[in-house]
Design a protein around this motif. Structure first.
Motif, PDB file in Angstrom:
ATOM      1  N   TRP A   1      39.925  19.854  -1.477  1.00 49.29           N
ATOM      2  CA  TRP A   1      38.933  18.914  -2.011  1.00 49.29           C
ATOM      3  C   TRP A   1      38.751  19.232  -3.492  1.00 49.29           C
ATOM      4  O   TRP A   1      38.361  20.337  -3.845  1.00 49.29           O
ATOM      5  CB  TRP A   1      37.626  19.045  -1.242  1.00 49.29           C
ATOM      6  N   ARG A   2      39.052  18.247  -4.337  1.00 50.66           N
ATOM      7  CA  ARG A   2      38.982  18.433  -5.790  1.00 50.66           C
ATOM      8  C   ARG A   2      37.691  17.844  -6.320  1.00 50.66           C
ATOM      9  O   ARG A   2      37.359  16.683  -6.042  1.00 50.66           O
ATOM     10  CB  ARG A   2      40.198  17.778  -6.464  1.00 50.66           C
ATOM     11  N   THR A   3      36.978  18.632  -7.123  1.00 47.97           N
ATOM     12  CA  THR A   3      35.718  18.209  -7.729  1.00 47.97           C
ATOM     13  C   THR A   3      35.860  18.272  -9.246  1.00 47.97           C
ATOM     14  O   THR A   3      36.847  18.777  -9.778  1.00 47.97           O
ATOM     15  CB  THR A   3      34.572  19.109  -7.267  1.00 47.97           C
ATOM     16  N   GLY A   4      34.845  17.773  -9.933  1.00 44.22           N
ATOM     17  CA  GLY A   4      34.871  17.800 -11.391  1.00 44.22           C
ATOM     18  C   GLY A   4      34.832  16.407 -11.984  1.00 44.22           C
ATOM     19  O   GLY A   4      34.713  15.391 -11.272  1.00 44.22           O
ATOM     20  N   PRO A   5      34.944  16.299 -13.310  1.00 49.97           N
ATOM     21  CA  PRO A   5      34.830  14.984 -13.966  1.00 49.97           C
ATOM     22  C   PRO A   5      35.920  14.005 -13.561  1.00 49.97           C
ATOM     23  O   PRO A   5      35.711  12.789 -13.609  1.00 49.97           O
ATOM     24  CB  PRO A   5      34.921  15.328 -15.459  1.00 49.97           C
ATOM     25  N   ARG A   6      37.105  14.486 -13.171  1.00 46.98           N
ATOM     26  CA  ARG A   6      38.211  13.596 -12.825  1.00 46.98           C
ATOM     27  C   ARG A   6      38.360  13.395 -11.326  1.00 46.98           C
ATOM     28  O   ARG A   6      39.354  12.835 -10.872  1.00 46.98           O
ATOM     29  CB  ARG A   6      39.516  14.144 -13.404  1.00 46.98           C
TER      30      ARG A   6
ATOM     31  N   ALA B   1      32.846  31.768  -7.224  1.00 46.25           N
ATOM     32  CA  ALA B   1      33.868  32.404  -8.058  1.00 46.25           C
ATOM     33  C   ALA B   1      33.870  31.858  -9.480  1.00 46.25           C
ATOM     34  O   ALA B   1      34.310  32.547 -10.399  1.00 46.25           O
ATOM     35  CB  ALA B   1      35.248  32.227  -7.423  1.00 46.25           C
ATOM     36  N   TYR B   2      33.359  30.635  -9.677  1.00 48.87           N
ATOM     37  CA  TYR B   2      33.391  30.043 -11.026  1.00 48.87           C
ATOM     38  C   TYR B   2      32.187  29.157 -11.306  1.00 48.87           C
ATOM     39  O   TYR B   2      32.180  28.409 -12.294  1.00 48.87           O
ATOM     40  CB  TYR B   2      34.674  29.211 -11.199  1.00 48.87           C
ATOM     41  N   GLY B   3      31.140  29.195 -10.477  1.00 47.07           N
ATOM     42  CA  GLY B   3      29.990  28.336 -10.689  1.00 47.07           C
ATOM     43  C   GLY B   3      28.726  28.923 -10.105  1.00 47.07           C
ATOM     44  O   GLY B   3      28.697  30.050  -9.592  1.00 47.07           O
ATOM     45  N   ASP B   4      27.639  28.143 -10.203  1.00 47.17           N
ATOM     46  CA  ASP B   4      26.326  28.511  -9.663  1.00 47.17           C
ATOM     47  C   ASP B   4      26.042  27.666  -8.424  1.00 47.17           C
ATOM     48  O   ASP B   4      26.474  26.513  -8.324  1.00 47.17           O
ATOM     49  CB  ASP B   4      25.229  28.291 -10.700  1.00 47.17           C
TER      50      ASP B   4
ATOM     51  N   PRO C   1      30.112  24.735 -13.440  1.00 45.52           N
ATOM     52  CA  PRO C   1      29.787  23.906 -12.280  1.00 45.52           C
ATOM     53  C   PRO C   1      28.514  24.365 -11.579  1.00 45.52           C
ATOM     54  O   PRO C   1      28.219  25.556 -11.480  1.00 45.52           O
ATOM     55  CB  PRO C   1      31.014  24.066 -11.368  1.00 45.52           C
ATOM     56  N   LEU C   2      27.763  23.393 -11.130  1.00 44.75           N
ATOM     57  CA  LEU C   2      26.538  23.618 -10.360  1.00 44.75           C
ATOM     58  C   LEU C   2      26.714  22.960  -8.998  1.00 44.75           C
ATOM     59  O   LEU C   2      26.997  21.760  -8.909  1.00 44.75           O
ATOM     60  CB  LEU C   2      25.319  23.057 -11.083  1.00 44.75           C
ATOM     61  N   TRP C   3      26.530  23.747  -7.945  1.00 41.54           N
ATOM     62  CA  TRP C   3      26.701  23.260  -6.575  1.00 41.54           C
ATOM     63  C   TRP C   3      25.342  23.225  -5.897  1.00 41.54           C
ATOM     64  O   TRP C   3      24.590  24.197  -5.941  1.00 41.54           O
ATOM     65  CB  TRP C   3      27.642  24.174  -5.795  1.00 41.54           C
ATOM     66  N   ILE C   4      25.029  22.096  -5.274  1.00 41.75           N
ATOM     67  CA  ILE C   4      23.789  21.921  -4.508  1.00 41.75           C
ATOM     68  C   ILE C   4      24.187  21.732  -3.047  1.00 41.75           C
ATOM     69  O   ILE C   4      24.804  20.723  -2.678  1.00 41.75           O
ATOM     70  CB  ILE C   4      22.978  20.713  -5.005  1.00 41.75           C
ATOM     71  N   LEU C   5      23.865  22.708  -2.202  1.00 43.12           N
ATOM     72  CA  LEU C   5      24.193  22.659  -0.782  1.00 43.12           C
ATOM     73  C   LEU C   5      22.916  22.399   0.001  1.00 43.12           C
ATOM     74  O   LEU C   5      21.984  23.211  -0.043  1.00 43.12           O
ATOM     75  CB  LEU C   5      24.834  23.973  -0.331  1.00 43.12           C
ATOM     76  N   LEU C   6      22.870  21.286   0.691  1.00 40.63           N
ATOM     77  CA  LEU C   6      21.682  20.867   1.449  1.00 40.63           C
ATOM     78  C   LEU C   6      22.064  20.770   2.917  1.00 40.63           C
ATOM     79  O   LEU C   6      22.857  19.907   3.317  1.00 40.63           O
ATOM     80  CB  LEU C   6      21.173  19.523   0.926  1.00 40.63           C
TER      81      LEU C   6
ATOM     82  N   ARG D   1      29.056  13.871 -11.252  1.00 42.18           N
ATOM     83  CA  ARG D   1      30.449  14.071 -11.643  1.00 42.18           C
ATOM     84  C   ARG D   1      30.579  14.307 -13.139  1.00 42.18           C
ATOM     85  O   ARG D   1      31.340  15.178 -13.571  1.00 42.18           O
ATOM     86  CB  ARG D   1      31.289  12.858 -11.228  1.00 42.18           C
ATOM     87  N   ALA D   2      29.836  13.550 -13.964  1.00 40.91           N
ATOM     88  CA  ALA D   2      29.912  13.743 -15.407  1.00 40.91           C
ATOM     89  C   ALA D   2      29.196  15.005 -15.854  1.00 40.91           C
ATOM     90  O   ALA D   2      29.509  15.547 -16.921  1.00 40.91           O
ATOM     91  CB  ALA D   2      29.321  12.530 -16.120  1.00 40.91           C
ATOM     92  N   ALA D   3      28.238  15.493 -15.058  1.00 37.72           N
ATOM     93  CA  ALA D   3      27.458  16.670 -15.432  1.00 37.72           C
ATOM     94  C   ALA D   3      27.935  17.942 -14.747  1.00 37.72           C
ATOM     95  O   ALA D   3      27.247  18.962 -14.799  1.00 37.72           O
ATOM     96  CB  ALA D   3      25.976  16.436 -15.107  1.00 37.72           C
ATOM     97  N   GLN D   4      29.085  17.911 -14.084  1.00 40.77           N
ATOM     98  CA  GLN D   4      29.621  19.079 -13.382  1.00 40.77           C
ATOM     99  C   GLN D   4      28.680  19.551 -12.271  1.00 40.77           C
ATOM    100  O   GLN D   4      28.504  20.753 -12.038  1.00 40.77           O
ATOM    101  CB  GLN D   4      29.892  20.232 -14.359  1.00 40.77           C
ATOM    102  N   VAL D   5      28.053  18.610 -11.589  1.00 40.39           N
ATOM    103  CA  VAL D   5      27.138  18.911 -10.490  1.00 40.39           C
ATOM    104  C   VAL D   5      27.746  18.339  -9.208  1.00 40.39           C
ATOM    105  O   VAL D   5      28.079  17.144  -9.156  1.00 40.39           O
ATOM    106  CB  VAL D   5      25.742  18.335 -10.733  1.00 40.39           C
ATOM    107  N   THR D   6      27.886  19.153  -8.194  1.00 36.43           N
ATOM    108  CA  THR D   6      28.470  18.757  -6.919  1.00 36.43           C
ATOM    109  C   THR D   6      27.436  18.926  -5.819  1.00 36.43           C
ATOM    110  O   THR D   6      26.762  19.957  -5.750  1.00 36.43           O
ATOM    111  CB  THR D   6      29.713  19.598  -6.595  1.00 36.43           C
TER     112      THR D   6
END
Length: 528
Positions: free
Chosen positions: A260-265, A294-297, A363-368, A398-403
């Motif tokens: 699963w690919r995330t990010g602006p693209r 490993a690379y985000g919050d 990257p910022l990840w929000i897990l709910l 997606r534009a703000a690096q938030v998943t």
């Protein structure tokens, strides 16, 4: 009268006879082993003689005379050549040994039980693949099944592979018609297995294959992926074009992942996980969190309140693990403001011709997990539904690096907000579910037949408008659970980031971009 004992020769006769038979059998086996080359050569000479006799009988009478002259000339040449007779004898013995060797029996067709199974399948398909107007029907009651079935294989009397040729007028473009055929073949071929149905509309053929079970021996580990790629699980080798090296219980191996690919693209920047209780949805979120750290919050909001994410509390990169309603609302409100701040900062830097600030590119990840529980508590308390606070991260993440990753159960899936449904284009279904339930979540039915009993973490995944893939989530249990095995516990603990120094030592000024995490001091017993 007093009974007299039988003579010894009569009482021990049966034992002597059995012993004699065993000695004779052993001697026969030994003689067979010793005389095996002679037996092979004799069998070969007999077969060569039978072949020569058949050739002579098939030769026309007008050609037999020249053939005899040719054979006599060959015999004369062999007799005149030095060592000719010896070489001829050695060649004859070698040909006889090769001709008389024991060849393994090769199965050229189905046996009686397999033939009966194919006849039953053929008769069951007659009402679906025949019409009265057909002048030369392919499927008729009592017809020849070999014209309709090809490329079949069996395992313990049940078909594992079957290719069916059907008439061109069958409505193979209608999902309902195809579903009837798949259900019939599934029921007649044996339940409890997962079948793959591949329809070839151009050639009017249907191929049914029994799929092997996905491996459950892959535990949590550091996967070899590029930045922005997350391994949701593993699938069939023919379904994806890439493999990653993994460490299984049996040693190193290469497994086909569902990336699963995330990010602006990314075209699917957010994920929705739906499953039954105990199906592994929390395990998947825990696996995603370990990979994202490993690379985000990571910000975790747990609606169930079971403490499944306690191992992540206070770790580096974990902004918070909230289980209560007040903390969840505060964290999600901060996440919405953080998304807006990142958008404004990136837009200003872009207008000034500068690259985006570093704090907006991490990257910022929000897990709910289970937002419906928090929504019910918020409605009872007259407060805002937590799902409403996800609108800004979902629309502009997606534009703000938030998943955003949302997990919910089937019985409360209808309580999900419309914004959550429309913006989570990456979908995962875990646990036992009917094809209709899977299609309601993924937007398409799987090409395989779901089984009623599956291990934890087994399900289906679909990324956007792609195909529906089988999925097995890597084992990522709670390391603090007593039921967790020691190898899995050590694998998860090895992936956890270290804990930062205590905030009481150097509190520092609170920042506006990150939430303030307060750690309560330990209780000190009162002195006497």
């Amino acid at each position: 009268m007093a009974r007299r004992p039988l003579p010894r020769i009569l009482s021990s006769g049966n034992a002597q006879i059995a012993r004699s038979r065993e000695i004779a059998r052993t001697a026969a086996d030994s003689a067979t082993d010793v005389l095996h080359p002679l037996i092979t050569i004799t069998r070969g000479l007999r077969r060569l003689a039978a072949t020569a006799r058949a050739r002579w009988a098939a030769t026309p009478k007008e050609r037999r005379g020249p053939l005899l002259i040719l054979v006599a000339a060959c015999v004369l040449v062999v007799a005149l050549v030095p060592y000719g007779p010896l070489l001829a004898l050695v060649s004859l013995m070698g040909a006889a040994a090769w001709k008389g060797r024991e060849r393994p029996a090769v199965k050229t067709g189905p046996d009686d039980a397999e033939t009966e199974r194919l006849k039953a399948l053929y008769e069951a398909l007659v009402p679906y693949f025949s019409v009265p107007e057909d002048p030369a029907p392919l499927f008729t009651h009592g017809g020849d099944w070999s014209a309709a079935f090809s490329d079949f294989a069996f395992d313990d009397g049940r078909p594992t592979r079957l290719r069916v040729k059907y008439p061109a007028y069958f409505t193979d473009g209608e999902p309902a018609a195809r579903a009837r055929i798949e259900q019939l073949l599934h029921a007649k071929s044996g339940r409890g297995r997962e079948y793959l149905f591949d329809w070839d509309e151009e050639a009017n053929q249907l191929e049914m294959i029994v799929l092997p079970a996905l491996p459950t021996t892959i535990a949590a580990q550091r996967f070899v992926t590029a930045p922005g790629e997350t391994v949701l699980g593993f699938t069939d080798a023919a379904a994806v074009q890439r493999t990653v090296p993994v460490l299984t219980c049996d040693g190193p191996a290469d497994a086909p992942p569902v990336l699963w690919r995330t990010g602006p693209r990314s075209t699917e920047p957010h994920l929705l996980v739906v499953g039954q209780p105990g199906s592994g949805a929390t395990t998947l979120l825990r696996s995603v969190a370990l990979q994202a750290l490993a690379y985000g919050d990571v910000l975790i909001v747990e609606g169930g309140g079971t403490g499944e994410y306690a191992c992540l509390t206070g770790r580096e990169g974990v902004l918070g693990v909230e289980c209560g309603l007040a903390g969840a609302l505060t964290s999600l409100e901060w996440a919405a403001h953080e998304t807006e701040r990142r958008l404004i900062a990136a837009n200003r830097a872009r207008q000034a011709g500068h690259p985006a600030p570093d704090d907006t590119r991490r990257p910022l990840w929000i897990l709910l997990d289970r937002p419906s529980v928090l929504g019910h508590l918020a409605a009872a308390d007259g407060r805002t539904d937590p799902q409403e606070l996800l609108q800004v991260p979902l629309r502009h993440g997606r534009a703000a690096q938030v998943t955003v990753v949302v997990a919910e159960q089937f019985d409360t899936a209808e309580l999900l907000d419309e914004t959550v449904r429309s913006h989570t284009r990456a979908r995962v279904v875990l646990g036992p579910a009917s094809p209709r339930q899977i299609a309601a979540v993924l937007g398409a039915e799987p090409r395989t037949t779901p089984t009623p009993v599956v291990p934890p973490g087994r399900g289906y995944a679909r990324l956007g408008t792609g195909p529906v893939l089988r999925l097995q989530v890597p084992a990522t249990p709670d390391p603090y659970d007593d039921a967790t095995s020691d190898p899995h516990r050590q694998a998860v603990l090895a992936l956890l980031p270290p804990r930062p120094p205590s905030l009481d030592d150097d509190p520092g000024p609170p920042t506006e971009s990150l939430p303030v995490i307060r750690v309560a001091p330990p209780a000190v017993p009162a002195e006497g």
